[in-house]
Design a protein around this motif. Structure first.
Motif, mmCIF file in Angstrom:
data_model
loop_
_atom_site.group_PDB
_atom_site.id
_atom_site.type_symbol
_atom_site.label_atom_id
_atom_site.label_comp_id
_atom_site.label_asym_id
_atom_site.label_seq_id
_atom_site.Cartn_x
_atom_site.Cartn_y
_atom_site.Cartn_z
ATOM 1 N N ALA A 125 -9.017 -19.226 -8.912
ATOM 2 C CA ALA A 125 -9.979 -18.349 -8.299
ATOM 3 C C ALA A 125 -11.117 -18.589 -8.858
ATOM 4 C CB ALA A 125 -9.478 -16.809 -8.876
ATOM 5 N N ASP A 126 -12.023 -19.019 -7.924
ATOM 6 C CA ASP A 126 -13.528 -19.439 -8.354
ATOM 7 C C ASP A 126 -14.280 -18.376 -7.928
ATOM 8 O OD1 ASP A 126 -12.680 -21.792 -9.349
ATOM 9 O OD2 ASP A 126 -13.404 -23.023 -7.686
ATOM 10 N N SER A 127 -15.728 -18.549 -8.664
ATOM 11 C CA SER A 127 -16.836 -17.498 -8.417
ATOM 12 C C SER A 127 -17.969 -18.245 -8.435
ATOM 13 C CB SER A 127 -16.773 -16.275 -9.069
ATOM 14 O OG SER A 127 -16.762 -16.677 -10.412
ATOM 15 N N PHE A 128 -18.784 -17.731 -9.190
ATOM 16 C CA PHE A 128 -20.323 -18.646 -9.583
ATOM 17 C C PHE A 128 -20.657 -18.325 -10.967
ATOM 18 C CE2 PHE A 128 -21.131 -14.369 -8.012
ATOM 19 C CZ PHE A 128 -22.275 -13.798 -8.726
ATOM 20 N N ALA A 129 -21.539 -19.395 -11.315
ATOM 21 C CA ALA A 129 -21.774 -19.121 -12.826
ATOM 22 C C ALA A 129 -23.245 -18.803 -13.204
ATOM 23 C CB ALA A 129 -21.451 -20.867 -13.643
ATOM 24 N N VAL A 130 -23.368 -18.461 -14.504
ATOM 25 C CA VAL A 130 -24.691 -18.275 -14.946
ATOM 26 C C VAL A 130 -25.074 -18.933 -16.257
ATOM 27 C CG1 VAL A 130 -26.195 -16.374 -16.069
ATOM 28 C CG2 VAL A 130 -24.555 -15.792 -14.024
ATOM 29 N N VAL A 131 -25.933 -19.751 -16.220
ATOM 30 C CA VAL A 131 -26.320 -20.496 -17.514
ATOM 31 C C VAL A 131 -27.636 -20.236 -18.147
ATOM 32 C CG1 VAL A 131 -26.625 -23.044 -18.080
ATOM 33 C CG2 VAL A 131 -25.014 -22.405 -16.352
ATOM 34 N N GLY A 132 -27.639 -20.174 -19.464
ATOM 35 C CA GLY A 132 -29.058 -19.810 -19.909
ATOM 36 C C GLY A 132 -29.291 -18.322 -19.780
ATOM 37 N N ALA A 133 -28.635 -17.552 -19.470
ATOM 38 C CA ALA A 133 -29.031 -16.187 -19.597
ATOM 39 C C ALA A 133 -27.874 -15.242 -19.715
ATOM 40 C CB ALA A 133 -29.271 -15.801 -18.007
ATOM 41 N N ALA A 138 -34.661 -16.191 -7.568
ATOM 42 C CA ALA A 138 -35.515 -17.152 -6.756
ATOM 43 C C ALA A 138 -35.870 -18.324 -7.510
ATOM 44 C CB ALA A 138 -36.807 -16.619 -6.063
ATOM 45 N N GLY A 139 -35.405 -19.480 -6.831
ATOM 46 C CA GLY A 139 -35.962 -20.836 -7.283
ATOM 47 C C GLY A 139 -34.940 -21.317 -8.313
ATOM 48 N N ARG A 140 -33.944 -20.540 -8.627
ATOM 49 C CA ARG A 140 -32.746 -21.046 -9.967
ATOM 50 C C ARG A 140 -31.698 -20.903 -9.465
ATOM 51 N NH1 ARG A 140 -34.576 -17.101 -14.516
ATOM 52 N NH2 ARG A 140 -35.257 -15.834 -12.867
ATOM 53 N N VAL A 141 -31.340 -21.063 -7.959
ATOM 54 C CA VAL A 141 -29.872 -20.834 -7.433
ATOM 55 C C VAL A 141 -29.505 -22.058 -7.059
ATOM 56 C CG1 VAL A 141 -28.666 -19.600 -5.804
ATOM 57 C CG2 VAL A 141 -30.414 -18.386 -6.723
ATOM 58 N N ALA A 201 -23.229 -30.778 -9.464
ATOM 59 C CA ALA A 201 -23.196 -29.585 -10.058
ATOM 60 C C ALA A 201 -23.582 -29.448 -11.463
ATOM 61 C CB ALA A 201 -21.996 -28.784 -9.617
ATOM 62 N N VAL A 202 -22.743 -30.267 -12.117
ATOM 63 C CA VAL A 202 -23.161 -30.266 -13.638
ATOM 64 C C VAL A 202 -24.567 -30.720 -13.992
ATOM 65 C CG1 VAL A 202 -22.424 -31.499 -16.054
ATOM 66 C CG2 VAL A 202 -20.531 -30.756 -14.367
ATOM 67 N N ASP A 203 -25.133 -31.727 -13.153
ATOM 68 C CA ASP A 203 -26.425 -32.154 -13.390
ATOM 69 C C ASP A 203 -27.192 -30.888 -13.193
ATOM 70 O OD1 ASP A 203 -28.382 -34.106 -14.071
ATOM 71 O OD2 ASP A 203 -29.035 -33.700 -11.806
ATOM 72 N N ALA A 204 -27.061 -30.227 -12.058
ATOM 73 C CA ALA A 204 -28.030 -29.221 -11.596
ATOM 74 C C ALA A 204 -27.880 -28.067 -12.651
ATOM 75 C CB ALA A 204 -27.379 -28.498 -10.302
ATOM 76 N N MET A 205 -26.768 -27.937 -13.314
ATOM 77 C CA MET A 205 -26.532 -26.817 -14.435
ATOM 78 C C MET A 205 -27.095 -26.960 -15.697
ATOM 79 S SD MET A 205 -25.403 -23.869 -13.008
ATOM 80 C CE MET A 205 -24.189 -23.569 -11.709
ATOM 81 N N MET A 206 -27.495 -28.383 -15.908
ATOM 82 C CA MET A 206 -28.028 -28.920 -17.208
ATOM 83 C C MET A 206 -29.246 -28.704 -17.155
ATOM 84 S SD MET A 206 -25.684 -29.679 -19.513
ATOM 85 C CE MET A 206 -26.479 -30.743 -20.529
ATOM 86 N N GLN A 207 -30.026 -28.332 -16.036
ATOM 87 C CA GLN A 207 -31.428 -28.201 -15.957
ATOM 88 C C GLN A 207 -32.015 -26.992 -16.788
ATOM 89 O OE1 GLN A 207 -33.157 -30.914 -14.421
ATOM 90 N NE2 GLN A 207 -31.196 -31.683 -13.997
ATOM 91 N N ASP A 208 -33.294 -27.203 -17.186
ATOM 92 C CA ASP A 208 -33.806 -26.428 -17.884
ATOM 93 C C ASP A 208 -34.084 -25.020 -17.569
ATOM 94 O OD1 ASP A 208 -34.358 -28.242 -19.916
ATOM 95 O OD2 ASP A 208 -36.401 -28.724 -19.278
ATOM 96 N N GLY A 209 -34.062 -23.689 -18.113
ATOM 97 C CA GLY A 209 -34.348 -22.621 -17.795
ATOM 98 C C GLY A 209 -32.963 -21.960 -17.287
ATOM 99 N N PRO A 210 -32.945 -20.649 -17.081
ATOM 100 C CA PRO A 210 -31.889 -19.898 -16.634
ATOM 101 C C PRO A 210 -31.383 -20.355 -15.054
ATOM 102 C CG PRO A 210 -33.170 -18.275 -17.516
ATOM 103 C CD PRO A 210 -34.079 -19.823 -17.395
ATOM 104 N N ILE A 211 -29.970 -20.525 -14.978
ATOM 105 C CA ILE A 211 -29.665 -21.013 -13.604
ATOM 106 C C ILE A 211 -28.428 -20.258 -12.926
ATOM 107 C CG2 ILE A 211 -28.699 -23.074 -12.029
ATOM 108 C CD1 ILE A 211 -30.169 -24.864 -14.009
ATOM 109 N N ILE A 212 -28.291 -19.704 -11.885
ATOM 110 C CA ILE A 212 -27.006 -19.256 -11.304
ATOM 111 C C ILE A 212 -26.719 -19.854 -9.913
ATOM 112 C CG2 ILE A 212 -28.557 -17.762 -9.727
ATOM 113 C CD1 ILE A 212 -26.633 -15.561 -10.438
#
Length: 406
Positions: A154-162, A179-182, A244-255
């Motif tokens: 069962a998948d959803s979505f993740a929050v990184v850095g927040a 906005a800009g972090r999705v 996906a992993v590379d995107a989530m490793m970027q700086d700043g909060p990401i969702i």
């Protein structure tokens, strides 16, 4: 040689023994299950050489449908069968040759873990499991199936850095605060559902059937997607888990969209990531193994050995450490220690540090898996990954939109 000439013998001359190496079993799939640990364990247990052909979901679908001579086993998602089966590229599987068939639970066979649970929308695995008398696929039981059900989640979505404590709805993916972090999946069949769930939760779009849009509803979806894209709401669209992993490793909060195997990879790299438990429910997926139409003779026996091996418990334990479930959980339990079983399947606080397949700590002692137990999480699937009746139109419009062509 004697005086009368050479001594002749009627005994056949033995040729030097030549050891023939059997060909490798070629398995076509994605990074979700094409793990080095799976390959090593299967080769060790079965004495087979495996060739893992790892592609992103869309490319695996295309190859599976168009080039069955290039693989022996197809390791993919059940919703793909709607594209693959009609091409004749895979053959049926005889459940009498699947040793643990009766141990597979009710979810892939009936579409629900328990009779009282509702069936979710979309690509319910049971609807394309059994081969019917006319050669079509359906949920009426028979002794022939399209795939052997294996891993699912069962998948959803993740929050990184927040702090993810305040995020409990798919609508967060479209919240202007992000906005800009999705990030969003590029695969039309899966990414469209994440977008639809977000649009539905935010009240921007209501489809008659989330798992099977009309042409007009697809146009509305693409119009919304294009609007958010043009406003710079999305940071990135990803096609495979590495991206996906590379995107989530970027700086700043990401969702954004993420699979559980991506969660465990990020955590093994020391990245704090939380999977959201949406109040609207999860997007579910179910994987399985199918046979190429070209597989016969020795390779067919080897392929059945591989299919059976997936239900023996060891691969299920490997996949559990990536956050995925197995269709016959009881076989997996002996291969997990008590803390692992309680954490991954029972939803209990970790009695010890929970480690990944590489030994890295994923969750500290006392942690609880997001969403709870296996039964809690899988019973809250609101829609399954699916191939809609207007799939080709959706893919064409979705891909053009991601490329900025409208």
């Amino acid at each position: 040689m004697n005086e009368s000439g050479p001594v002749l013998s009627n005994e056949p001359i033995s040729a030097p023994a030549v050891k023939r190496r059997r060909p490798a079993l070629r398995v076509l799939g994605t990074s979700v299950t094409q793990l080095s640990a799976i390959k090593a364990a299967a080769e060790e247990d079965l004495g087979l050489d495996l060739e893992l052909i790892t592609l992103d979901g869309t490319e695996a679908q295309r190859r599976g449908a168009l080039h069955p001579e290039s693989f022996d086993v197809y390791d993919q998602w059940f919703h793909d069968i709607d594209l693959i089966w009609p091409t004749g590229s895979i053959q049926y599987i005889d459940i009498n040759r699947i040793h643990r068939w009766d141990e597979i639970n009710a979810l892939p066979k009936t579409g629900r873990l328990k009779p009282e649970f509702p069936r979710a929308r979309g690509g319910d695995p049971a609807k394309r499991l059994f081969v019917q008398l006319d050669g079509s696929l359906g949920d009426m039981a028979s002794d022939r199936v399209s795939m052997v059900p294996t891993v699912h989640n069962a998948d959803s979505f993740a929050v990184v850095g927040a702090d993810a404590g305040e995020v409990d709805s798919w609508a967060a993916l479209l919240d202007p605060a992000w906005a800009g972090r999705v990030v969003l999946q590029a695969d039309a069949a899966i990414g469209s559902l994440d977008m639809l769930l977000a649009l539905e939760a935010s009240g921007e779009l209501h489809a008659g059937d989330l798992g099977d849009l009309t042409l007009e509803e697809i146009d509305s979806l693409i119009e919304k997607l294009r609007g958010y894209r043009d406003r710079g709401h999305f940071r990135r669209f990803w096609s495979d888990e590495d991206e996906a992993v590379d995107a989530m490793m970027q700086d700043g909060p990401i969702i954004g969209s993420l699979w559980w195997s991506g969660v465990t990879r990020l955590r093994s790299m020391g990245k704090e990531v939380t999977m959201v438990t949406p109040r609207e429910g999860y997007r579910g997926w179910f994987g399985g193994l199918a046979l190429s139409v070209h597989v016969d003779k020795w390779l067919k026996d080897a392929a059945y050995d591989y299919l059976n091996w997936w239900l023996e418990g060891r691969p299920g334990a490997i996949m559990a450490r990536s956050g995925a479930y197995m269709a016959n959980p009881d076989a997996v339990r002996p291969y997990l220690d008590e803390a692992e079983w309680d954490f991954w399947y029972e939803g209990k606080p970790a009695g010890d540090d929970i480690r990944g397949q590489d030994g890295s700590i994923l969750y500290a002692r006392g942690s609880v898996r997001e969403g709870g137990s296996y039964q809690q999480r899988m019973s809250r699937v609101t829609v399954w990954d699916t191939v809609m009746n207007e799939h080709n139109y959706l893919v064409r419009r979705w891909e053009h939109s991601l490329e900025g062509q409208g």
